[in-house]
Design an enzyme around this catalytic site. Structure first.
Site, mmCIF file in Angstrom:
data_model
loop_
_atom_site.group_PDB
_atom_site.id
_atom_site.type_symbol
_atom_site.label_atom_id
_atom_site.label_comp_id
_atom_site.label_asym_id
_atom_site.label_seq_id
_atom_site.Cartn_x
_atom_site.Cartn_y
_atom_site.Cartn_z
ATOM 1 N N LYS A 77 0.899 -1.160 0.000
ATOM 2 C CA LYS A 77 0.000 0.000 0.000
ATOM 3 C C LYS A 77 0.937 1.209 0.000
ATOM 4 O O LYS A 77 1.613 1.491 0.993
ATOM 5 C CB LYS A 77 -0.878 -0.068 1.257
ATOM 6 C CG LYS A 77 -1.436 1.224 1.837
ATOM 7 C CD LYS A 77 -2.214 2.086 0.912
ATOM 8 C CE LYS A 77 -2.856 3.254 1.637
ATOM 9 N NZ LYS A 77 -1.966 4.428 1.817
ATOM 10 N N GLU A 107 4.205 10.252 21.678
ATOM 11 C CA GLU A 107 5.166 10.803 20.724
ATOM 12 C C GLU A 107 4.647 12.115 20.135
ATOM 13 O O GLU A 107 3.484 12.213 19.741
ATOM 14 C CB GLU A 107 5.367 9.796 19.577
ATOM 15 C CG GLU A 107 6.307 10.293 18.492
ATOM 16 C CD GLU A 107 6.259 9.405 17.233
ATOM 17 O OE1 GLU A 107 5.149 9.154 16.713
ATOM 18 O OE2 GLU A 107 7.322 8.969 16.782
ATOM 19 N N GLU A 155 5.778 -1.334 13.308
ATOM 20 C CA GLU A 155 6.794 -0.492 13.948
ATOM 21 C C GLU A 155 6.207 0.900 14.030
ATOM 22 O O GLU A 155 5.910 1.506 13.000
ATOM 23 C CB GLU A 155 8.072 -0.466 13.111
ATOM 24 C CG GLU A 155 8.841 -1.755 13.130
ATOM 25 C CD GLU A 155 9.331 -2.126 14.514
ATOM 26 O OE1 GLU A 155 9.518 -1.222 15.349
ATOM 27 O OE2 GLU A 155 9.504 -3.325 14.774
ATOM 28 N N GLY A 157 4.869 3.160 10.668
ATOM 29 C CA GLY A 157 4.108 4.405 10.657
ATOM 30 C C GLY A 157 3.657 4.772 12.055
ATOM 31 O O GLY A 157 4.286 4.388 13.049
ATOM 32 N N SER A 158 2.542 5.490 12.118
ATOM 33 C CA SER A 158 2.090 6.041 13.394
ATOM 34 C C SER A 158 1.434 4.975 14.268
ATOM 35 O O SER A 158 0.964 3.942 13.788
ATOM 36 C CB SER A 158 1.085 7.157 13.120
ATOM 37 O OG SER A 158 -0.051 6.598 12.468
ATOM 38 N N CYS A 210 11.662 8.011 14.034
ATOM 39 C CA CYS A 210 11.053 7.228 15.105
ATOM 40 C C CYS A 210 12.002 7.108 16.288
ATOM 41 O O CYS A 210 11.582 6.783 17.388
ATOM 42 C CB CYS A 210 10.672 5.844 14.592
ATOM 43 S SG CYS A 210 12.028 5.037 13.734
ATOM 44 N N GLY A 237 -2.264 4.508 13.147
ATOM 45 C CA GLY A 237 -2.428 3.664 11.962
ATOM 46 C C GLY A 237 -2.126 2.209 12.273
ATOM 47 O O GLY A 237 -2.876 1.299 11.914
ATOM 48 N N GLY A 238 -1.002 1.981 12.955
ATOM 49 C CA GLY A 238 -0.601 0.605 13.270
ATOM 50 C C GLY A 238 -1.642 -0.080 14.138
ATOM 51 O O GLY A 238 -2.005 -1.244 13.893
HETATM 52 P P1 NAP Z 1 0.959 6.929 9.072
HETATM 53 O O1 NAP Z 1 0.199 8.170 8.946
HETATM 54 O O2 NAP Z 1 0.516 5.960 10.110
HETATM 55 O O3 NAP Z 1 0.966 6.234 7.625
HETATM 56 C C1 NAP Z 1 1.546 4.971 7.363
HETATM 57 C C2 NAP Z 1 0.663 4.203 6.373
HETATM 58 O O4 NAP Z 1 -0.464 3.684 7.058
HETATM 59 C C3 NAP Z 1 0.122 5.043 5.234
HETATM 60 O O5 NAP Z 1 0.088 4.256 4.053
HETATM 61 C C4 NAP Z 1 -1.283 5.364 5.686
HETATM 62 O O6 NAP Z 1 -2.064 5.598 4.540
HETATM 63 C C5 NAP Z 1 -1.678 4.102 6.428
HETATM 64 N N1 NAP Z 1 -2.658 4.329 7.505
HETATM 65 C C6 NAP Z 1 -2.579 5.245 8.492
HETATM 66 N N2 NAP Z 1 -3.652 5.145 9.305
HETATM 67 C C7 NAP Z 1 -4.423 4.134 8.810
HETATM 68 C C8 NAP Z 1 -5.656 3.546 9.220
HETATM 69 N N3 NAP Z 1 -6.319 3.992 10.288
HETATM 70 N N4 NAP Z 1 -6.165 2.547 8.490
HETATM 71 C C9 NAP Z 1 -5.503 2.088 7.396
HETATM 72 N N5 NAP Z 1 -4.319 2.608 6.961
HETATM 73 C C10 NAP Z 1 -3.781 3.615 7.673
HETATM 74 O O7 NAP Z 1 2.492 7.231 9.429
HETATM 75 P P2 NAP Z 1 3.520 8.225 8.699
HETATM 76 O O8 NAP Z 1 3.108 9.627 8.848
HETATM 77 O O9 NAP Z 1 3.809 7.741 7.363
HETATM 78 O O10 NAP Z 1 4.855 8.010 9.544
HETATM 79 C C11 NAP Z 1 5.183 8.724 10.715
HETATM 80 C C12 NAP Z 1 5.137 7.803 11.918
HETATM 81 O O11 NAP Z 1 5.887 6.606 11.654
HETATM 82 C C13 NAP Z 1 5.755 8.382 13.173
HETATM 83 O O12 NAP Z 1 4.929 8.093 14.254
HETATM 84 C C14 NAP Z 1 7.075 7.646 13.297
HETATM 85 O O13 NAP Z 1 7.562 7.575 14.620
HETATM 86 C C15 NAP Z 1 6.711 6.307 12.752
HETATM 87 N N6 NAP Z 1 7.869 5.566 12.250
HETATM 88 C C16 NAP Z 1 8.276 4.452 12.912
HETATM 89 C C17 NAP Z 1 9.391 3.761 12.467
HETATM 90 C C18 NAP Z 1 9.875 2.543 13.192
HETATM 91 O O14 NAP Z 1 10.737 1.852 12.659
HETATM 92 N N7 NAP Z 1 9.370 2.218 14.359
HETATM 93 C C19 NAP Z 1 10.099 4.202 11.336
HETATM 94 C C20 NAP Z 1 9.634 5.332 10.671
HETATM 95 C C21 NAP Z 1 8.515 5.998 11.140
HETATM 96 P P3 NAP Z 1 -3.493 6.351 4.514
HETATM 97 O O15 NAP Z 1 -3.339 7.562 5.356
HETATM 98 O O16 NAP Z 1 -3.679 6.572 3.066
HETATM 99 O O17 NAP Z 1 -4.478 5.365 5.059
#
Ligand code: NAP
Length: 526
Positions: A184, A391, A265, A241-242, A302, A245-246
């Site tokens: 995705k 966070e 993650e 991701g967040s 992250c 979302g996760g």
């Molecule tokens: P995000 O907003 O959660 O997006 C990640 C993916 O998930 C996107 O494709 C998003 O697409 C999808 N998504 C989000 N919410 C969803 C839901 N409720 N249902 C279905 N799909 C969903 O995260 P981001 O802004 O890309 O990344 C920032 C976050 O990632 C920060 O919190 C950071 O700390 C974390 N991160 C963690 C690591 C690690 O290794 N632990 C590494 C990098 C980043 P849609 O919005 O189109 O649904």
């Protein structure tokens, strides 16, 4: 130059979905680069069916074919050249230097997985030979190893368009373990996603892999991600991701008639503890390192140090506050992150028990160029309210002041799951450091001594993942050799004739693997 067509990609075919429109935007200039459309259930079903069909064929590949394929993927990513770097820079504003480094890390990780596959030990072969004469019951012949799980759905993060992008570590580890992947695509960098598809398409064709091995569905709707996780053919999910979302995807996966694992993650506050003598003897140096770590990538890591725990030291607070105020403002990845940062900052800085040490008046135009912020609170407030452990994704750090070393230990004991924790200490602080580490290794995936958490070395001994909410499965890592085992499972074969066993378990040991044979590790044949 590759001409991009604003499309998704399903099993070797470029497709134009007709779902919700979304835009690729340059965060530096706010210029609209391109318009895309989101995939829906039609594309989800097609991609998952193709992945399932490809799985049967991909399982017939031997380890060297998979390794060659992965090395070709890395070669093809590099062959995208400056177009990849410039496109990603235009969509993320991360800069060419950072992106060049991230591309090196990404290709290095893919090639490392290829080497692990070629070597073969990762399947953890274990053999207990039969004892037909054992009394009172004979012992069967049992042979166990890891096999791939089946189609994996991968979600990349906005802040790592390469390393945790469409063909980043999650995709590569799933492919390396023998699984087809449906990605995705992150809506924050669709052009970059499309370029990665070109690299993958060339690698698949060059190595004669099944076309359904890889699909990429572009989209900006939560529905698309939810449908992919719900789909009956999906066997596992890799997510970066967040937390929101996760967690949403974990809940969807758990509610399926046939639940599946989600390796998510997510965010982290990466606390940094400063012991007494370290603060007294090199507080200024630690403050400078902290400012550099907090502002790196505009705090969009992250592993960014979101919390500092120490006994009160006004000099240190001022060094941090001044350093952050003087550091140039960076650029955020997109409007959504900008809005979330503003509202989180407003909520935390507006609390009676939190002081903003370097406050600024903000205008609306500044949403993507945020101030670098230092906040202060007490240990009592921090321990009492989990909201202070959430966070804040951006260049913000919260100094938690403790009355004494006992209270610092109490804060360490009250921490939620994190990716990392850091201790700054001197030889004089040995007892305090030991007492802190005793708590910290229970709460985090990586403990750092006299360093800073940003910067994740990619190597087999890395652990990138911590207890929830940092990750959904703290027994695994998303970086390093063991990331592959997330997308495999153990199978034991009982009393199978040698010819029906996978090569890794056959008597002759044709791959020369290190196997546990009747409890003793050996690479000999049986
Ligand atoms: P995000 O907003 O959660 O997006 C990640 C993916 O998930 C996107 O494709 C998003 O697409 C999808 N998504 C989000 N919410 C969803 C839901 N409720 N249902 C279905 N799909 C969903 O995260 P981001 O802004 O890309 O990344 C920032 C976050 O990632 C920060 O919190 C950071 O700390 C974390 N991160 C963690 C690591 C690690 O290794 N632990 C590494 C990098 C980043 P849609 O919005 O189109 O649904």
């Amino acid at each position: 130059m590759i001409k991009l067509h604003q499309k998704s990609y399903i099993a070797g075919e470029w497709v134009t979905p007709d779902g919700t429109e979304f835009l690729s935007i340059n965060p530096a200039t706010r210029e609209v680069l391109e318009t895309y459309h989101s995939c829906g259930s039609l594309e989800t079903n097609a991609a998952m069916a193709a992945a399932q069909a490809a799985f049967a064929e991909y399982r017939q590949c031997d380890k060297d074919q998979i390794a060659d394929f992965l090395n070709t993927v890395a070669d093809e990513i590099e062959a995208l050249g400056d177009q990849l770097l410039e496109t990603a820079d235009a969509e993320t504003g991360l800069g060419l230097v950072r992106l060049t480094g991230e591309r090196g890390r990404t290709c290095g990780q893919i090639r490392a997985f290829a080497a692990i596959v070629a070597e073969g030990h990762w399947v953890q072969a274990s053999i207990d030979t039969a004892q037909p004469d054992r009394t009172p019951l004979p012992k069967p012949d049992l042979r166990r190893m890891m096999i791939p799980v089946g189609p994996v759905v991968v979600f990349g993060a906005s802040n790592f368009p390469f390393a945790f992008g469409s063909v980043g570590g999650d995709t590569a580890s799933a492919l390396a373990a023998g699984n087809p992947v449906v990605v995705k695509g992150h809506p924050s960098h669709p052009l970059t996603n499309e370029l990665f598809v070109h690299a993958m398409d060339r690698a698949i064709n060059h190595r004669g892999m099944p076309s359904g091995l890889f699909s990429l569905l572009q989209g900006s709707t939560n529905e698309l991600g939810g449908d992919l996780v719900r789909h009956d053919q999906t066997r596992a999910v890799g997510f970066t991701g967040s937390l929101g979302g996760g967690r949403a995807l974990m809940d969807i996966a758990a509610a399926r008639p046939r639940p599946i694992p989600v390796y998510a993650e997510m965010g982290s506050i990466n606390p940094v503890f400063i012991a007494e003598d370290a603060m007294a003897t090199r507080g200024d140096e630690i403050a400078a390192g902290l400012v550099a770590s907090v502002t790196m990538g505009t705090g969009q890591f992250c592993t960014s140090p979101g919390v500092v725990v120490t006994t009160p030291n006004e000099g240190f607070n001022q060094w941090v506050a001044r350093g952050l105020s003087e550091a140039p403002r960076g650029l955020l990845l997109n409007e959504k992150i900008g809005e979330e940062l503003r509202s989180s900052l407003r909520a935390v800085a507006g609390r009676d028990d939190v002081e903003w040490l370097n406050p600024v008046e903000e205008s609306v135009e500044d949403t993507l160029a945020p101030p670098n912020c230092a906040l202060r609170t007490s240990a009592a407030a921090f321990v009492a309210d989990p909201a202070l452990q959430q966070e804040i994704f951006g260049p913000v750090t919260l100094i938690v002041e403790c009355d004494d070393t006992v209270e610092m230990k109490r804060v360490a004991g009250a921490l939620d799951g994190n990716l990392t924790a850091t201790v700054h200490a001197t030889a004089q602080d040995a007892d305090q450091a030991a007492a802190l580490i005793e708590h910290l290794d229970e709460a985090v995936g990586r403990v750092i001594y006299n360093g800073f958490p940003t910067g994740v070395e990619v190597c087999p001994s890395q652990q990138h993942g911590g207890p929830y909410p940092a990750s959904s499965a703290s027994a695994t890592t998303s970086v390093g050799a063991d990331a592959m085992v997330r997308f495999a499972r153990f199978v034991a074969y009982q009393d199978l004739p040698d010819a029906l066993l996978p090569p890794a378990l056959q008597n002759a040991n044709p791959y020369g693997l290190l196997r546990r044979v009747n409890g003793i590790y050996s690479d000999a044949s049986i």
